[in-house]
Design a protein around this motif. Structure first.
Motif, PDB file in Angstrom:
ATOM      1  N   VAL A   7       0.857  -1.182   0.000  1.00 44.01           N
ATOM      2  CA  VAL A   7       0.000   0.000   0.000  1.00 44.01           C
ATOM      3  C   VAL A   7       0.893   1.232   0.000  1.00 44.01           C
ATOM      4  O   VAL A   7       1.761   1.370   0.871  1.00 44.01           O
ATOM      5  CB  VAL A   7      -0.926   0.017   1.236  1.00 44.01           C
ATOM      6  N   THR A   8       0.703   2.113  -0.972  1.00 46.37           N
ATOM      7  CA  THR A   8       1.605   3.258  -1.082  1.00 46.37           C
ATOM      8  C   THR A   8       0.939   4.430  -1.784  1.00 46.37           C
ATOM      9  O   THR A   8      -0.063   4.266  -2.481  1.00 46.37           O
ATOM     10  CB  THR A   8       2.881   2.852  -1.863  1.00 46.37           C
ATOM     11  N   GLY A   9       1.524   5.608  -1.609  1.00 44.32           N
ATOM     12  CA  GLY A   9       1.080   6.792  -2.327  1.00 44.32           C
ATOM     13  C   GLY A   9       1.695   6.837  -3.721  1.00 44.32           C
ATOM     14  O   GLY A   9       2.749   6.245  -3.966  1.00 44.32           O
ATOM     15  N   TYR A  10       1.048   7.565  -4.621  1.00 41.97           N
ATOM     16  CA  TYR A  10       1.524   7.591  -6.013  1.00 41.97           C
ATOM     17  C   TYR A  10       2.823   8.384  -6.176  1.00 41.97           C
ATOM     18  O   TYR A  10       3.501   8.277  -7.190  1.00 41.97           O
ATOM     19  CB  TYR A  10       0.454   8.152  -6.943  1.00 41.97           C
ATOM     20  N   HIS A  39      -2.809   4.824  -3.294  1.00 41.07           N
ATOM     21  CA  HIS A  39      -3.781   5.780  -2.759  1.00 41.07           C
ATOM     22  C   HIS A  39      -3.303   7.207  -3.002  1.00 41.07           C
ATOM     23  O   HIS A  39      -2.149   7.443  -3.379  1.00 41.07           O
ATOM     24  CB  HIS A  39      -4.024   5.553  -1.262  1.00 41.07           C
ATOM     25  N   GLY A  40      -4.205   8.164  -2.794  1.00 45.26           N
ATOM     26  CA  GLY A  40      -3.856   9.566  -2.980  1.00 45.26           C
ATOM     27  C   GLY A  40      -3.117  10.124  -1.775  1.00 45.26           C
ATOM     28  O   GLY A  40      -2.814   9.413  -0.811  1.00 45.26           O
ATOM     29  N   GLY A  47      -5.981  22.296  -0.131  1.00 44.71           N
ATOM     30  CA  GLY A  47      -5.573  21.423  -1.222  1.00 44.71           C
ATOM     31  C   GLY A  47      -4.081  21.421  -1.482  1.00 44.71           C
ATOM     32  O   GLY A  47      -3.616  20.820  -2.455  1.00 44.71           O
ATOM     33  N   LYS A  48      -3.317  22.080  -0.609  1.00 50.36           N
ATOM     34  CA  LYS A  48      -1.861  22.129  -0.795  1.00 50.36           C
ATOM     35  C   LYS A  48      -1.204  20.922  -0.134  1.00 50.36           C
ATOM     36  O   LYS A  48      -1.686  20.413   0.878  1.00 50.36           O
ATOM     37  CB  LYS A  48      -1.295  23.414  -0.193  1.00 50.36           C
ATOM     38  N   LYS A  49      -0.075  20.483  -0.694  1.00 53.27           N
ATOM     39  CA  LYS A  49       0.661  19.363  -0.129  1.00 53.27           C
ATOM     40  C   LYS A  49       1.256  19.778   1.216  1.00 53.27           C
ATOM     41  O   LYS A  49       1.816  20.862   1.349  1.00 53.27           O
ATOM     42  CB  LYS A  49       1.772  18.919  -1.080  1.00 53.27           C
ATOM     43  N   PRO A  82     -10.027   5.570  -4.394  1.00 52.21           N
ATOM     44  CA  PRO A  82      -8.820   5.060  -5.064  1.00 52.21           C
ATOM     45  C   PRO A  82      -8.164   6.082  -6.002  1.00 52.21           C
ATOM     46  O   PRO A  82      -8.808   6.616  -6.903  1.00 52.21           O
ATOM     47  CB  PRO A  82      -9.341   3.841  -5.834  1.00 52.21           C
ATOM     48  N   GLY A  83      -6.892   6.358  -5.743  1.00 49.56           N
ATOM     49  CA  GLY A  83      -6.110   7.201  -6.645  1.00 49.56           C
ATOM     50  C   GLY A  83      -6.310   8.693  -6.495  1.00 49.56           C
ATOM     51  O   GLY A  83      -5.598   9.479  -7.114  1.00 49.56           O
ATOM     52  N   ASN A  84      -7.287   9.112  -5.683  1.00 43.49           N
ATOM     53  CA  ASN A  84      -7.566  10.548  -5.549  1.00 43.49           C
ATOM     54  C   ASN A  84      -7.003  11.108  -4.253  1.00 43.49           C
ATOM     55  O   ASN A  84      -7.002  10.435  -3.223  1.00 43.49           O
ATOM     56  CB  ASN A  84      -9.075  10.811  -5.588  1.00 43.49           C
ATOM     57  N   ASP A  85      -6.549  12.364  -4.302  1.00 37.79           N
ATOM     58  CA  ASP A  85      -6.101  13.045  -3.090  1.00 37.79           C
ATOM     59  C   ASP A  85      -7.301  13.405  -2.231  1.00 37.79           C
ATOM     60  O   ASP A  85      -8.434  13.488  -2.709  1.00 37.79           O
ATOM     61  CB  ASP A  85      -5.337  14.322  -3.442  1.00 37.79           C
ATOM     62  N   MET A  86      -7.069  13.620  -0.946  1.00 36.53           N
ATOM     63  CA  MET A  86      -8.131  14.071  -0.051  1.00 36.53           C
ATOM     64  C   MET A  86      -7.624  15.242   0.776  1.00 36.53           C
ATOM     65  O   MET A  86      -6.427  15.388   1.016  1.00 36.53           O
ATOM     66  CB  MET A  86      -8.594  12.939   0.866  1.00 36.53           C
ATOM     67  N   ARG A  87      -8.534  16.086   1.180  1.00 33.64           N
ATOM     68  CA  ARG A  87      -8.193  17.216   2.039  1.00 33.64           C
ATOM     69  C   ARG A  87      -8.509  16.855   3.485  1.00 33.64           C
ATOM     70  O   ARG A  87      -9.531  16.224   3.754  1.00 33.64           O
ATOM     71  CB  ARG A  87      -8.962  18.463   1.621  1.00 33.64           C
TER      72      ARG A  87
END
Length: 403
Positions: A7-10, A39-40, A47-49, A82-87
């Motif tokens: 399980v990992t981030g993109y 995952h995201g 919405g900033k990293k 799946p695959g989307n970022d979240m705030r």
């Protein structure tokens, strides 16, 4: 070695995941895992990293201290697709803590009314028992499928909805009459179903909220030493009560509609009324009379066929509530004190007219319209439209009461 799922981030697929695969194939002559779940990223509310240099990170230890580890975990799981970022919103952690409190309070209520020491279903099941077991059966099947396909956020949301809406808000309320009754058989049957369903949903919820579920599970009748090693629930064909589930759903829909109409008319649930139900399947609603008496503020319930609805619908002295399966009628005089209600409407109308005059005055002022920001002007227009719609409703209500 090899392992099963990574399980990992993109953001580190090339930097870490790809190199793990190349290195494993070179050194071990075997792939290190067969599935990579990507995952995201969790971003800040804008919405900033998140980063230390930007100072917009969230300290998980602080969140755990404030809301609990389970609430933090469930917040992140339910916001994940799946695959989307979240705030990350702190308010959602608070909402998930409230969910944990909901489960805890429901469990405490159950323990206070519990006299059994084994988790097993009764031989005879009532309509509401079959309804909850059928709904649970569906949730078990769907959540298992979601988990198998790594749809963790979808699975968590289904468990959340079942526990909050179906189990806590409806089934517990439906069984209270039986729990407090003198009928020991019915009382014990209700306890057994309550414990069984709670046991099963705690197993479903455990991967997401391990701490509170283990604590509650240890307190209720159960088999086994730890919840973490308990068997995962499975779909059971004998619990697919389609007809009973449909019947109970019709009753719930009718009660919900009645409660909503009473709220619209500012009629408290303590004010009892005579209720007439016209339905294509009157036997369904006849079986649920006790639920209307307890949960819909009914003093007496009369059930008849749909042909009786046409005669009643023309009566101005009746309030009609319609669902897809039934038409329900309540005498208006029993619901409303006409003089008090007319006085209330007159007062609301007066206030509404003042609001309308104020907004119309502002919007007719060319200086205000030309100089004020567009958002402020549109906000005033929206408020004017809402008050005009409310005034129309009040006038219509006043007409009905004066007939």
């Amino acid at each position: 070695y090899p392992t099963d799922v990574l399980v990992t981030g993109y953001d580190i697929i090339f930097f870490w995941v790809a190199r793990m695969i190349f290195s494993a194939c070179e050194q071990m002559h075997q792939i290190p895992f067969h599935t990579v779940l990507i995952h995201g990223l969790i971003r800040d509310p804008q919405g900033k990293k998140m980063s230390k240099s930007a100072g917009n990170g969230v300290d998980p230890i602080e969140m755990i201290d404030r809301f609990g580890a389970d609430a933090l975990r469930f917040n992140i799981i339910t916001g994940n697709s799946p695959g989307n970022d979240m705030r990350f919103y702190t308010e959602r952690c608070e909402a998930m803590r409230n969910f944990a409190n909901k489960i805890w309070n429901a469990s405490r209520f159950l323990m206070m009314n519990l006299t059994i020491d084994k988790c097993q279903l009764p031989q005879k099941l009532e309509l509401e028992d079959k309804w909850i077991l059928s709904k649970l059966n569906t949730v078990i099947r769907e959540v298992t499928e979601n988990m198998d396909h790594y749809e963790l956020g979808v699975a968590a949301q289904k468990i959340y909805d079942f526990i909050w809406d179906t189990y806590c808000d409806w089934y517990i309320e439906l069984t209270k009459t039986r729990l407090y009754s003198e009928n020991e058989t019915s009382k014990l049957a209700a306890q057994k179903v309550l414990v069984y369903v709670l046991d099963q949903v705690l197993r479903l919820l455990h991967p997401f909220m391990p701490f509170i579920t283990e604590e509650i599970w240890q307190a209720i009748p159960h088999e086994g030493k730890f919840l973490i090693s308990a068997e995962w629930p499975t779909y059971r064909e004998e619990f697919a009560f389609g007809a009973e589930e449909s019947s109970m759903q019709q009753i719930i829909e009718a009660i919900t509609a009645l409660r909503a109409r009473r709220a619209e008319m500012n009629v408290p649930m303590s004010k009892k009324v005579n209720l007439t139900i016209a339905a294509a399947q009157p036997e369904v609603f006849a079986a649920g009379k006790a639920f209307f008496l307890r949960l819909a503020g009914a003093e007496d319930v009369k059930v008849c066929g749909m042909e009786a609805a046409d005669a009643a619908s023309g009566d101005d002295g009746l309030v009609e509530v319609t669902t897809h399966a039934a038409r329900l009628f309540m005498p208006l005089a029993e619901l409303v004190d006409f003089e008090k209600e007319l006085a209330r409407i007159a007062k609301e109308k007066e206030n509404c007219l003042k609001q309308i005059a104020m907004f119309e005055s502002k919007l007719s002022n060319e200086a205000f319209v030309s100089r004020a920001p567009e958002k402020v002007v549109s906000d005033q227009k929206e408020k004017l439209a809402k008050n005009q719609a409310l005034l129309a409703q009040l006038i219509e209500s006043e007409k009905r009461l004066k007939k």
